[in-house]
Design an enzyme around this catalytic site. Structure first.
Site: not given
Ligand SMILES: *Cc1c(COP(=O)(O)O)cnc(C)c1O
Length: 351
Positions: A101, A168, A192
């Site tokens: 990511w 993030d 998540k």
């Molecule tokens: C799942 C995830 C993403 C991607 O998220 P999307 O909503 O599918 O764009 C980005 N960063 C992390 C840490 C993730 O777990």
């Protein structure tokens, strides 16, 4: 019988949230109208958006001077939006590379300026969190991923920096207490730990915006959305509503401090089994282990067929590791009950 769902995302939400969301799709607040057929400008929906924003502020103790936004495009669009809003023209940003990511995030930043990678664990397959992080003084911002969903590593401490810290937090937001005042920007895809796919939470410090010196397309400009209370265009009403229900559930449970204790308890149970059962090996470095995504492998690959069969028989879903890592990954987000972790541990003992 409901399965024990260890899926990494989209993933488990509280059962009562599924039920309440389903009911609102048919009949919202006894209005005889569906949540997804009413105007987002209606009093009913405006009060849903306001409650969702208020719950985020309350649960995370968001200080004054921050905007809370519910956007679309997933965390993946934030990779670009973060740099559009924070990278100056001819600017430079510092990125900590802790896996897939982070790598995707820095790829977008490179479209707009120079990227300095100030820490990486690529050398060993991203199984640890780099500790020695030196941030150049001319970096416009610093970007990191707090929890590495694929590899099962997690920052226990956040880097100290004078520049805005952009994080993030897609896979660990609301799972542990954080000091929001240490961050310039926090973003998280809902699917998540907060709600269904379709919305992305953004918490941004207002004073860091409007300083990039570049023309930002309206939809990519945090100020557009902040000035319209996330109603610049039609918001993802179902995802916002269901996230709001999940946050209500979290508040009822005692908030982030309370869930953090439960999360620690669940993770300890599982890591303890990984460490004591000779048939399994942990993937992540011990001090960097994630409380959300527990990654492990079989000591002897020939056990795979039997372990998978036992897991299936016990109603375990979604424990296969990410295709880039292999092995197993049990995602034990906020809504995962202790009993489901116990069910997984029982299967591991059975092998
Ligand atoms: C799942 C995830 C993403 C991607 O998220 P999307 O909503 O599918 O764009 C980005 N960063 C992390 C840490 C993730 O777990």
């Amino acid at each position: 019988m409901k399965k024990h769902n260890f899926s990494a995302g989209p993933c488990i939400l509280p059962q009562e949230v599924f039920e309440q969301a389903a009911e609102a799709v048919v009949n919202l607040n006894n209005s005889n109208l569906s949540l997804i057929e009413i105007s987002h400008r209606s009093a009913d929906f405006i009060s849903i958006m306001n409650e969702a924003i208020a719950l985020v502020k309350e649960l995370l103790n968001v200080p004054e001077g921050y905007s809370v936004l519910f956007l679309q495009g997933g965390a993946s669009l934030q990779f670009l939006m973060a740099s559009y809003n924070l990278m100056k023209v001819d600017g430079k940003a510092a990125y900590i590379d802790t896996g897939a990511w982070s790598t995707k995030a820095l790829k977008e930043a490179k479209l707009l300026g120079e990227v300095a990678i100030v820490g990486t664990s690529k050398d060993s397959g991203y199984n640890y969190i780099p500790k020695e992080i030196k941030i150049p003084s001319d970096a416009n911002y610093v970007h990191m991923t707090s929890n590495n969903t694929i590899f099962g590593t997690q920052f226990k401490e956040f880097p100290k920096t004078d520049q805005p810290l952009a994080c993030d937090m897609s896979s660990d937001i609301f799972s542990r207490q954080i000091d929001v005042s240490k961050f310039g920007l926090i973003y998280a895809g809902a699917q998540k730990n907060m709600g269904p796919a379709g919305t992305t939470l953004v918490i941004v410090k207002d004073e860091i915006l409007g300083k990039s010196g570049r023309t930002i397309p309206s939809m990519l400009d945090y100020q557009t959305h902040a000035s319209k209370d996330s109603m610049f265009n039609t918001p993802p009403v179902f995802a916002v509503y269901t996230s709001m229900l999940t946050l209500r559930w979290l508040k009822k449970l005692g908030g982030v401090g309370a869930i953090e204790k439960l999360n620690e308890e669940k993770a300890a149970l599982l890591y303890n089994e990984i460490d004591n059962n000779p048939k399994f090996n942990g993937f992540a470095a011990e001090e960097d282990r994630s409380l959300m995504n527990v990654t492990f492998t079989l000591a002897d690959e020939s056990d795979k067929e039997r372990f998978d069969a036992l897991a299936k028989e016990a109603g375990l879903n979604g424990i296969n590791g990410h295709r880039s890592v292999g092995g197993y990954r049990a995602s034990i987000y906020n809504a995962m009950p202790l009993e489901s972790v116990q069910a997984l541990v029982a299967v591991m003992k059975q092998l």
